[in-house]
Motif scaffolding. Structure first.
Motif, PDB file in Angstrom:
ATOM      1  N   PHE A  18       8.562   7.073 -10.402  1.00  0.00           N
ATOM      2  CA  PHE A  18       9.210   7.413  -9.137  1.00  0.00           C
ATOM      3  C   PHE A  18      10.080   8.664  -9.238  1.00  0.00           C
ATOM      4  CE2 PHE A  18       7.837   3.168  -8.064  1.00  0.00           C
ATOM      5  CZ  PHE A  18       7.514   3.269  -6.721  1.00  0.00           C
ATOM      6  N   GLN A  19       9.896   9.437 -10.320  1.00  0.00           N
ATOM      7  CA  GLN A  19      10.483  10.767 -10.435  1.00  0.00           C
ATOM      8  C   GLN A  19      11.986  10.788 -10.123  1.00  0.00           C
ATOM      9  OE1 GLN A  19       8.362  14.033 -11.202  1.00  0.00           O
ATOM     10  NE2 GLN A  19       7.958  12.151 -12.364  1.00  0.00           N
ATOM     11  N   PHE A  20      12.738   9.943 -10.819  1.00  0.00           N
ATOM     12  CA  PHE A  20      14.192   9.971 -10.669  1.00  0.00           C
ATOM     13  C   PHE A  20      14.741  11.227 -11.343  1.00  0.00           C
ATOM     14  CE2 PHE A  20      13.342   5.450  -9.995  1.00  0.00           C
ATOM     15  CZ  PHE A  20      14.126   5.209  -8.879  1.00  0.00           C
ATOM     16  N   SER A  21      15.743  11.834 -10.721  1.00  0.00           N
ATOM     17  CA  SER A  21      16.259  13.117 -11.203  1.00  0.00           C
ATOM     18  C   SER A  21      17.235  12.919 -12.355  1.00  0.00           C
ATOM     19  CB  SER A  21      16.973  13.849 -10.064  1.00  0.00           C
ATOM     20  OG  SER A  21      18.153  13.141  -9.680  1.00  0.00           O
ATOM     21  N   ALA A  61       0.830  -1.208   0.000  1.00  0.00           N
ATOM     22  CA  ALA A  61       0.000   0.000   0.000  1.00  0.00           C
ATOM     23  C   ALA A  61       0.860   1.253   0.000  1.00  0.00           C
ATOM     24  CB  ALA A  61      -0.936  -0.008   1.204  1.00  0.00           C
ATOM     25  N   GLY A  62       1.973   1.215   0.749  1.00  0.00           N
ATOM     26  CA  GLY A  62       2.868   2.369   0.776  1.00  0.00           C
ATOM     27  C   GLY A  62       3.505   2.633  -0.577  1.00  0.00           C
ATOM     28  N   ALA A  63       3.839   1.572  -1.311  1.00  0.00           N
ATOM     29  CA  ALA A  63       4.440   1.736  -2.637  1.00  0.00           C
ATOM     30  C   ALA A  63       3.461   2.406  -3.598  1.00  0.00           C
ATOM     31  CB  ALA A  63       4.886   0.379  -3.180  1.00  0.00           C
ATOM     32  N   VAL A  64       2.212   1.940  -3.564  1.00  0.00           N
ATOM     33  CA  VAL A  64       1.199   2.534  -4.440  1.00  0.00           C
ATOM     34  C   VAL A  64       0.943   3.986  -4.046  1.00  0.00           C
ATOM     35  CG1 VAL A  64      -1.202   2.420  -5.184  1.00  0.00           C
ATOM     36  CG2 VAL A  64       0.123   0.307  -4.912  1.00  0.00           C
ATOM     37  N   ARG A  65       0.861   4.234  -2.761  1.00  0.00           N
ATOM     38  CA  ARG A  65       0.599   5.585  -2.273  1.00  0.00           C
ATOM     39  C   ARG A  65       1.720   6.539  -2.666  1.00  0.00           C
ATOM     40  NH1 ARG A  65      -0.712   4.097   2.307  1.00  0.00           N
ATOM     41  NH2 ARG A  65       1.318   4.262   3.352  1.00  0.00           N
ATOM     42  N   LEU A  66       2.975   6.094  -2.547  1.00  0.00           N
ATOM     43  CA  LEU A  66       4.099   6.950  -2.892  1.00  0.00           C
ATOM     44  C   LEU A  66       4.128   7.248  -4.385  1.00  0.00           C
ATOM     45  CD1 LEU A  66       6.747   8.407  -2.221  1.00  0.00           C
ATOM     46  CD2 LEU A  66       7.931   6.204  -2.557  1.00  0.00           C
ATOM     47  N   ALA A  67       3.951   6.229  -5.224  1.00  0.00           N
ATOM     48  CA  ALA A  67       3.978   6.444  -6.672  1.00  0.00           C
ATOM     49  C   ALA A  67       2.828   7.354  -7.106  1.00  0.00           C
ATOM     50  CB  ALA A  67       3.906   5.105  -7.401  1.00  0.00           C
ATOM     51  N   SER A  70      11.350   1.866 -13.871  1.00  0.00           N
ATOM     52  CA  SER A  70      11.203   2.758 -12.725  1.00  0.00           C
ATOM     53  C   SER A  70      10.869   1.991 -11.456  1.00  0.00           C
ATOM     54  CB  SER A  70      10.119   3.809 -13.009  1.00  0.00           C
ATOM     55  OG  SER A  70      10.115   4.816 -12.032  1.00  0.00           O
ATOM     56  N   ILE A  71       9.976   1.011 -11.584  1.00  0.00           N
ATOM     57  CA  ILE A  71       9.618   0.212 -10.406  1.00  0.00           C
ATOM     58  C   ILE A  71      10.810  -0.619  -9.950  1.00  0.00           C
ATOM     59  CG2 ILE A  71       8.162  -1.688  -9.602  1.00  0.00           C
ATOM     60  CD1 ILE A  71       5.963  -0.603 -11.460  1.00  0.00           C
ATOM     61  N   GLY A  72      11.560  -1.180 -10.905  1.00  0.00           N
ATOM     62  CA  GLY A  72      12.742  -1.957 -10.542  1.00  0.00           C
ATOM     63  C   GLY A  72      13.807  -1.108  -9.879  1.00  0.00           C
ATOM     64  N   ALA A  73      14.014   0.118 -10.388  1.00  0.00           N
ATOM     65  CA  ALA A  73      15.001   1.009  -9.792  1.00  0.00           C
ATOM     66  C   ALA A  73      14.572   1.432  -8.391  1.00  0.00           C
ATOM     67  CB  ALA A  73      15.191   2.242 -10.679  1.00  0.00           C
ATOM     68  N   ALA A  74      13.273   1.648  -8.194  1.00  0.00           N
ATOM     69  CA  ALA A  74      12.781   1.981  -6.861  1.00  0.00           C
ATOM     70  C   ALA A  74      12.992   0.817  -5.897  1.00  0.00           C
ATOM     71  CB  ALA A  74      11.304   2.361  -6.928  1.00  0.00           C
ATOM     72  N   ARG A  75      12.848  -0.398  -6.394  1.00  0.00           N
ATOM     73  CA  ARG A  75      13.094  -1.575  -5.547  1.00  0.00           C
ATOM     74  C   ARG A  75      14.554  -1.661  -5.137  1.00  0.00           C
ATOM     75  NH1 ARG A  75      10.835  -4.963  -1.884  1.00  0.00           N
ATOM     76  NH2 ARG A  75      12.619  -6.220  -1.274  1.00  0.00           N
ATOM     77  N   ASP A  76      15.463  -1.290  -6.057  1.00  0.00           N
ATOM     78  CA  ASP A  76      16.888  -1.292  -5.718  1.00  0.00           C
ATOM     79  C   ASP A  76      17.169  -0.291  -4.592  1.00  0.00           C
ATOM     80  OD1 ASP A  76      17.376  -3.180  -7.654  1.00  0.00           O
ATOM     81  OD2 ASP A  76      18.012  -1.720  -9.181  1.00  0.00           O
ATOM     82  N   VAL A  77      16.514   0.873  -4.657  1.00  0.00           N
ATOM     83  CA  VAL A  77      16.686   1.860  -3.588  1.00  0.00           C
ATOM     84  C   VAL A  77      16.159   1.291  -2.272  1.00  0.00           C
ATOM     85  CG1 VAL A  77      15.990   4.141  -2.773  1.00  0.00           C
ATOM     86  CG2 VAL A  77      16.585   3.812  -5.189  1.00  0.00           C
ATOM     87  N   TRP A  98      12.512   9.237  -0.875  1.00  0.00           N
ATOM     88  CA  TRP A  98      11.612  10.195  -1.530  1.00  0.00           C
ATOM     89  C   TRP A  98      10.887  11.046  -0.486  1.00  0.00           C
ATOM     90  CZ3 TRP A  98      12.038   5.075  -3.039  1.00  0.00           C
ATOM     91  CH2 TRP A  98      12.509   4.841  -4.341  1.00  0.00           C
ATOM     92  N   ARG A  99      10.590  12.248  -0.872  1.00  0.00           N
ATOM     93  CA  ARG A  99       9.762  13.128  -0.062  1.00  0.00           C
ATOM     94  C   ARG A  99       8.613  13.615  -0.942  1.00  0.00           C
ATOM     95  NH1 ARG A  99      12.438  11.164   3.183  1.00  0.00           N
ATOM     96  NH2 ARG A  99      13.728  12.099   4.809  1.00  0.00           N
ATOM     97  N   CYS A 100       7.412  13.346  -0.518  1.00  0.00           N
ATOM     98  CA  CYS A 100       6.258  13.764  -1.314  1.00  0.00           C
ATOM     99  C   CYS A 100       5.115  14.119  -0.392  1.00  0.00           C
ATOM    100  CB  CYS A 100       5.836  12.677  -2.301  1.00  0.00           C
ATOM    101  SG  CYS A 100       4.491  13.185  -3.401  1.00  0.00           S
TER     102      CYS A 100
END
Length: 379
Positions: A334-337, A304-310, A357-364, A374-376
């Motif tokens: 995931f808004q990578f810079s 749920a947190g992953a969906v909420r953040l994205a 993007s989802i895979g890169a977020a998983r690596d983080v 992330w801050r949102c």
């Protein structure tokens, strides 16, 4: 009740864009437009509104209608079409014909639309702008020319009046030429004092042959931006079609450029418009349910947190691009810079791939154990 509208596609086939009035015996939806292809209009404004419906329901952009009209031997620049549909005065007959031909309407129905226009013109006494020339007074009328003569003033002979007016006309022409030259010089000379041609400038003040600026950019508004937005939507990039080149439109333009391997500038020139009119370059976007499902699978610790953040970062829009105040950009779900993409060695097209993007977020997550990277704040 006003009759709905029959609309014609590019091939001339009729399509109806109205709420059904009844259902026939065979169960097919029918509407009044099937019985009366030309709705009734009592005023020029109502007539223009109906023409606008024809244009919208045809599914064609201003430029596409212009091209189709030109191919049929008519002249209808997109800017002329947009201006006509934005006014409430009776348009020129030839412009109406060019629009209807461009929308693919059969000749018989075009004649009925032209007839309706002529009826409005005759009934309201509102000649189309530029269609008719002023008529000369009847020389046999006893009142001919009286309105132009003031009996209290002495009248010059025609030859004397003409000779007297020649110097004034010459001075007027000279003054106009000087003024035009000054204006052209002021517009053409840049801040450095160098004379800039359209090819040398950035297109900010230049216009193309169809009346649109050579370069469209954020902050502009009008029918040229409307045409751009329609092309973006037709190419698979959702954007509000409101005629305003705002952040959403800029984001979609950059997404199109990145996905097509073009320079990512966020501005639109003739080349980009041609690309938008060509073969699709945008892969089909993932729907939200597919994105949510993949996020829940990838982050079983906090689905749920992953969906909420994205959703907070990008609205679950894989093609979202945000431009920050310093000009840097953030990309994708995931808004990578820009800096992160450079460090990871990833190009911008890949950054808009939701799977990446989802895979890169998983690596983080694997490195940090949470979404603290992330801050949102939800808007």
């Amino acid at each position: 009740m006003a009759a709905p509208l029959t609309v014609y596609g590019p091939t001339g086939s009729a399509r109806h864009r109205a709420e059904p009035d009844h259902i026939d015996d065979a169960g097919d939806l029918m509407d009044d437009s099937a019985r009366d292809p030309v709705p009734q209009a009592a005023t020029a404004g109502e007539y223009v509104v109906l023409l606008g419906k024809v244009r919208r329901c045809s599914g064609l952009t201003y430029r596409e209608i212009s091209r189709r009209s030109s191919a049929a031997g008519h002249w209808l620049p997109p800017s002329t079409l947009a201006t006509m549909l934005g006014r409430t005065t009776l348009p020129r007959e030839r412009t109406v014909v060019a629009l209807l031909v461009g929308c693919g309407m059969p000749a018989g129905d075009i004649e009925r639309w032209v007839g309706l226009r002529r009826d409005i013109e005759a009934r309201l006494g509102e000649p189309a702008r530029g269609d008719s020339q002023p008529t000369d007074p009847d020389p046999t009328s006893p009142d001919a020319g009286l309105a132009a003569v003031d009996p209290a003033e002495p009248q010059q002979a025609p030859a004397e009046a003409d000779r007297a007016s020649r110097p004034a006309r010459r001075r007027l022409r000279l003054g106009v030429l000087v003024l035009v030259g000054a204006l052209v010089g002021a517009l053409a000379v840049g801040a450095s004092g160098a004379l800039l041609s359209h090819a040398d400038g950035d297109g900010r003040n230049a216009a193309s042959t169809d009346g649109c600026p050579l370069v469209l950019r954020q902050g502009m508004y009008g029918p040229c931006v409307l045409d751009l937005q329609e092309r973006l939507v037709a190419g698979g990039l959702r954007v509000p079609v409101d005629g305003w080149f705002g952040p959403d439109t800029a984001s979609r333009v950059m997404a199109f450029q990145a996905l097509g391997g073009l320079p990512v500038s966020g501005t639109v020139d003739g080349r980009l418009l041609d690309e938008l009119s060509g073969d699709p370059m945008v892969p089909a976007s993932w729907p939200e349910d597919r994105i949510s499902s993949r996020l829940r699978e990838t982050f079983p610790e906090d689905p749920a947190g992953a969906v909420r953040l994205a959703r907070c970062l990008s609205g679950l829009d894989p093609y979202r691009i945000e431009v920050l105040a310093d000009g840097s950009r953030r990309w994708g779900l995931f808004q990578f810079s820009d800096m992160e993409l450079s460090r990871l060695g990833v190009d911008r097209r890949t950054a808009l791939d939701p799977d990446w993007s989802i895979g890169a977020a998983r690596d983080v997550w694997s490195r940090t154990g949470d979404f603290g990277h992330w801050r949102c704040a939800p808007s």
